[in-house]
Design a protein around this motif. Structure first.
Motif, PDB file in Angstrom:
ATOM      1  N   VAL A   5       0.828  -1.196   0.066  1.00 12.89           N
ATOM      2  CA  VAL A   5      -0.056  -0.107   0.063  1.00 12.89           C
ATOM      3  C   VAL A   5       0.876   1.458  -0.186  1.00 12.89           C
ATOM      4  O   VAL A   5       1.799   1.399   0.848  1.00 12.89           O
ATOM      5  CB  VAL A   5      -0.884  -0.104   1.256  1.00 12.89           C
ATOM      6  CG1 VAL A   5      -1.695   1.357   1.189  1.00 12.89           C
ATOM      7  CG2 VAL A   5      -1.803  -1.250   0.960  1.00 12.89           C
ATOM      8  N   LEU A   6       0.731   1.999  -0.969  1.00 13.27           N
ATOM      9  CA  LEU A   6       1.383   3.229  -0.929  1.00 13.27           C
ATOM     10  C   LEU A   6       0.609   4.549  -0.425  1.00 13.27           C
ATOM     11  O   LEU A   6       1.210   5.483  -0.162  1.00 13.27           O
ATOM     12  CB  LEU A   6       1.788   3.565  -2.506  1.00 13.27           C
ATOM     13  CG  LEU A   6       2.637   2.675  -3.164  1.00 13.27           C
ATOM     14  CD1 LEU A   6       2.859   2.892  -4.756  1.00 13.27           C
ATOM     15  CD2 LEU A   6       3.933   2.463  -2.343  1.00 13.27           C
ATOM     16  N   TYR A   7      -0.576   4.342  -0.518  1.00 18.04           N
ATOM     17  CA  TYR A   7      -1.562   5.427  -0.395  1.00 18.04           C
ATOM     18  C   TYR A   7      -3.001   4.971   0.166  1.00 18.04           C
ATOM     19  O   TYR A   7      -3.511   4.240  -0.758  1.00 18.04           O
ATOM     20  CB  TYR A   7      -1.414   6.505  -1.206  1.00 18.04           C
ATOM     21  CG  TYR A   7      -2.407   7.943  -0.893  1.00 18.04           C
ATOM     22  CD1 TYR A   7      -2.379   8.729   0.118  1.00 18.04           C
ATOM     23  CD2 TYR A   7      -3.716   7.866  -1.682  1.00 18.04           C
ATOM     24  CE1 TYR A   7      -3.284   9.710   0.439  1.00 18.04           C
ATOM     25  CE2 TYR A   7      -4.661   8.943  -1.287  1.00 18.04           C
ATOM     26  CZ  TYR A   7      -4.510   9.611  -0.464  1.00 18.04           C
ATOM     27  OH  TYR A   7      -5.329  10.631  -0.183  1.00 18.04           O
ATOM     28  N   THR A   8      -3.645   5.567   1.021  1.00 18.28           N
ATOM     29  CA  THR A   8      -5.049   5.071   1.217  1.00 18.28           C
ATOM     30  C   THR A   8      -5.952   6.392   1.404  1.00 18.28           C
ATOM     31  O   THR A   8      -5.199   7.259   2.342  1.00 18.28           O
ATOM     32  CB  THR A   8      -5.217   4.417   2.512  1.00 18.28           C
ATOM     33  OG1 THR A   8      -4.553   3.045   2.144  1.00 18.28           O
ATOM     34  CG2 THR A   8      -6.695   3.941   2.708  1.00 18.28           C
ATOM     35  N   ALA A   9      -6.881   6.566   0.556  1.00 17.13           N
ATOM     36  CA  ALA A   9      -7.880   7.787   0.902  1.00 17.13           C
ATOM     37  C   ALA A   9      -8.808   7.113   1.872  1.00 17.13           C
ATOM     38  O   ALA A   9      -9.596   6.246   1.596  1.00 17.13           O
ATOM     39  CB  ALA A   9      -8.340   8.195  -0.353  1.00 17.13           C
ATOM     40  N   ASN A  10      -9.223   8.144   2.663  1.00 11.88           N
ATOM     41  CA  ASN A  10     -10.311   7.885   3.603  1.00 11.88           C
ATOM     42  C   ASN A  10     -11.449   8.867   3.607  1.00 11.88           C
ATOM     43  O   ASN A  10     -11.138   9.884   3.620  1.00 11.88           O
ATOM     44  CB  ASN A  10      -9.844   7.855   5.009  1.00 11.88           C
ATOM     45  CG  ASN A  10      -8.776   6.729   5.182  1.00 11.88           C
ATOM     46  OD1 ASN A  10      -9.136   5.616   5.079  1.00 11.88           O
ATOM     47  ND2 ASN A  10      -7.508   7.249   5.381  1.00 11.88           N
ATOM     48  N   ALA A  11     -12.647   8.503   3.266  1.00 12.31           N
ATOM     49  CA  ALA A  11     -13.667   9.322   3.065  1.00 12.31           C
ATOM     50  C   ALA A  11     -15.175   8.920   3.879  1.00 12.31           C
ATOM     51  O   ALA A  11     -15.059   7.557   4.243  1.00 12.31           O
ATOM     52  CB  ALA A  11     -14.037   9.682   1.729  1.00 12.31           C
ATOM     53  N   SER A  12     -15.871   9.703   4.036  1.00 11.72           N
ATOM     54  CA  SER A  12     -17.103   9.380   4.628  1.00 11.72           C
ATOM     55  C   SER A  12     -18.320  10.209   4.363  1.00 11.72           C
ATOM     56  O   SER A  12     -18.019  11.339   3.921  1.00 11.72           O
ATOM     57  CB  SER A  12     -16.840   9.814   6.320  1.00 11.72           C
ATOM     58  OG  SER A  12     -18.031   9.522   6.952  1.00 11.72           O
ATOM     59  N   THR A  24     -13.248  14.095   3.223  1.00  8.58           N
ATOM     60  CA  THR A  24     -12.194  13.248   3.536  1.00  8.58           C
ATOM     61  C   THR A  24     -11.664  13.371   4.791  1.00  8.58           C
ATOM     62  O   THR A  24     -11.944  14.427   5.319  1.00  8.58           O
ATOM     63  CB  THR A  24     -10.973  13.217   2.316  1.00  8.58           C
ATOM     64  OG1 THR A  24     -10.668  14.774   2.410  1.00  8.58           O
ATOM     65  CG2 THR A  24     -11.323  13.098   1.009  1.00  8.58           C
ATOM     66  N   ASP A  25     -11.102  12.560   5.487  1.00  7.03           N
ATOM     67  CA  ASP A  25     -10.545  12.637   6.680  1.00  7.03           C
ATOM     68  C   ASP A  25      -9.411  13.753   7.019  1.00  7.03           C
ATOM     69  O   ASP A  25      -9.427  14.136   8.174  1.00  7.03           O
ATOM     70  CB  ASP A  25     -10.342  11.159   7.245  1.00  7.03           C
ATOM     71  CG  ASP A  25      -8.934  10.805   6.905  1.00  7.03           C
ATOM     72  OD1 ASP A  25      -8.462  11.377   5.772  1.00  7.03           O
ATOM     73  OD2 ASP A  25      -7.999   9.962   7.229  1.00  7.03           O
ATOM     74  N   ASP A  26      -8.760  13.968   5.918  1.00  9.69           N
ATOM     75  CA  ASP A  26      -7.976  15.019   6.144  1.00  9.69           C
ATOM     76  C   ASP A  26      -8.366  16.448   5.713  1.00  9.69           C
ATOM     77  O   ASP A  26      -7.743  17.487   5.955  1.00  9.69           O
ATOM     78  CB  ASP A  26      -6.778  15.047   5.185  1.00  9.69           C
ATOM     79  CG  ASP A  26      -7.247  14.868   3.646  1.00  9.69           C
ATOM     80  OD1 ASP A  26      -8.199  15.072   3.417  1.00  9.69           O
ATOM     81  OD2 ASP A  26      -6.260  14.476   2.852  1.00  9.69           O
ATOM     82  N   GLY A  27      -9.565  16.550   5.560  1.00  9.90           N
ATOM     83  CA  GLY A  27     -10.466  17.980   5.438  1.00  9.90           C
ATOM     84  C   GLY A  27     -10.020  18.634   3.995  1.00  9.90           C
ATOM     85  O   GLY A  27     -10.465  19.674   4.145  1.00  9.90           O
ATOM     86  N   ARG A  28      -9.439  17.947   3.218  1.00 13.08           N
ATOM     87  CA  ARG A  28      -8.951  18.738   1.830  1.00 13.08           C
ATOM     88  C   ARG A  28     -10.141  18.567   0.893  1.00 13.08           C
ATOM     89  O   ARG A  28     -10.269  19.370  -0.054  1.00 13.08           O
ATOM     90  CB  ARG A  28      -7.910  17.772   1.183  1.00 13.08           C
ATOM     91  CG  ARG A  28      -6.560  17.741   1.866  1.00 13.08           C
ATOM     92  CD  ARG A  28      -5.491  17.335   1.302  1.00 13.08           C
ATOM     93  NE  ARG A  28      -4.265  17.347   1.712  1.00 13.08           N
ATOM     94  CZ  ARG A  28      -3.053  17.064   1.359  1.00 13.08           C
ATOM     95  NH1 ARG A  28      -3.074  16.503   0.259  1.00 13.08           N
ATOM     96  NH2 ARG A  28      -2.200  17.001   2.010  1.00 13.08           N
TER      97      ARG A  28
END
Length: 142
Positions: A5-12, A24-28
């Motif tokens: 895994v190089l990157y995982t995007a997290n969204a809700s 997204t969990d990072d607020g972007r």
């Protein structure tokens, strides 16, 4: 399948799915969602999953095109990827189809088509959807 895994995007998404909000969990990224009139909705100001998929696929494909062009030492300056994601009814239920129109100015048609096909083989979105949905590729040079 084993992979690193190089990157995982997290969204809700909250609310009523297609009529909710997503972030997204990072607020972007934060978006309001609304249902297009073609799907029986009010065609509100929000975006929808098909628009988000269209942007994501086009961006991923363009990145793959840039990568294969560097490997082939081909110039794809000014290239664009336009995408259409359609949602429709089939015997199984609702399905999506994708059209990608790739424009690469300044190349011969056959060279551009080879690069587009190589990008289609490399692009993670293309690989993920291969055999699952209809994807149509069109290559233009002007």
């Amino acid at each position: 399948m084993a992979y690193n895994v190089l990157y995982t995007a997290n969204a809700s998404v909250t609310g009523e799915g297609r009529k909710g909000t997503g972030k997204t969990d990072d607020g972007r990224l934060g978006v309001d969602l609304s249902v297009p009139a073609g799907l029986g909705g009010d065609d509100g100001l929000g975006t929808n999953p098909e628009q988000l998929f269209a942007i994501g696929y086009a961006a991923c494909f363009h990145g793959a095109l840039k990568n294969v062009s560097r490997q082939a030492k081909a110039k794809v300056d000014g290239s664009t990827v336009d995408s259409k994601v359609s949602l429709g009814k089939s015997e199984e239920g609702l399905d999506i189809a994708v059209e990608l129109v790739v424009t690469i100015p300044g190349l011969e048609q056959d060279e551009a088509e080879k690069l587009v096909e190589a990008a289609h083989q490399m692009c993670p979105y293309s690989r993920a959807t291969r055999g699952n949905i209809e994807v149509t590729l069109t290559t233009k040079t002007a």
